[in-house]
Design a protein around this motif. Structure first.
Motif: not given
Length: 166
Positions: A141-151
């Motif tokens: 499980e990884f989380s990010s505030k970066d909007t490019n996590l879906d990439q």
């Protein structure tokens, strides 16, 4: 260790993002780099490396940035319970010879209410996107505030589709 130090010669990351390996992490010391190469997903944080072969990925889940529901429920529950204690303290304050109970309810209720508000605020700080990578042996499980996590997810599926079309 940096991502480029870990990748083998002539291997490059086609997608990378700054991420946490825990949905509850908040400090920069828990932050690392999540990247996808043509053969694997790599997460590097300090001296720790997680290396996931794309051949072993069964499924992925992506959740867009949202407020973590467990913090919402916990914060509201604590604040509401504490308000109940404060109300009970006010009620007991009206009864003669019940001053000790009244003070006890206030002593427990006021800090509890403040704690409930703090939990709600902390949940707001943890508002971020989550990517779950499932393999037969383990889920990551990884989380990010970066909007490019879906990439990262799109890249994993792109490599899978390319491999299956051969």
């Amino acid at each position: 260790m940096e991502l480029n130090d870990y990748l083998v010669k002539n291997e490059s990351a086609t997608a990378s993002v700054t991420a946490f390996d825990s949905v509850d992490a908040i400090s920069d010391s828990k932050e690392g780099t999540l990247a996808c190469t043509p053969h694997r997903v790599v997460y590097v944080r300090g001296k720790d490396v997680t290396d996931i072969s794309l051949n072993g990925v069964n499924s992925i889940e992506y959740t867009s940035p949202s407020y973590p529901k467990r913090y919402l429920m916990m914060g509201i529950g604590i604040a509401a319970g504490s308000l109940l204690l404060i109300v009970l303290g006010a009620i007991f304050g009206e009864i003669p010879d019940a001053g000790v109970f009244s003070a006890l309810f206030f002593v427990l209720g006021i800090p509890g209410f403040i704690y409930g508000i703090v939990v709600l605020g902390y949940g707001f700080l943890l508002r971020r996107a989550v990517l779950r990578v499932h393999t037969p042996n383990k889920s990551y499980e990884f989380s990010s505030k970066d909007t490019n996590l879906d990439q990262i997810g799109h890249t994993i599926r792109g490599y899978e589709m390319r491999k299956n079309s051969r």
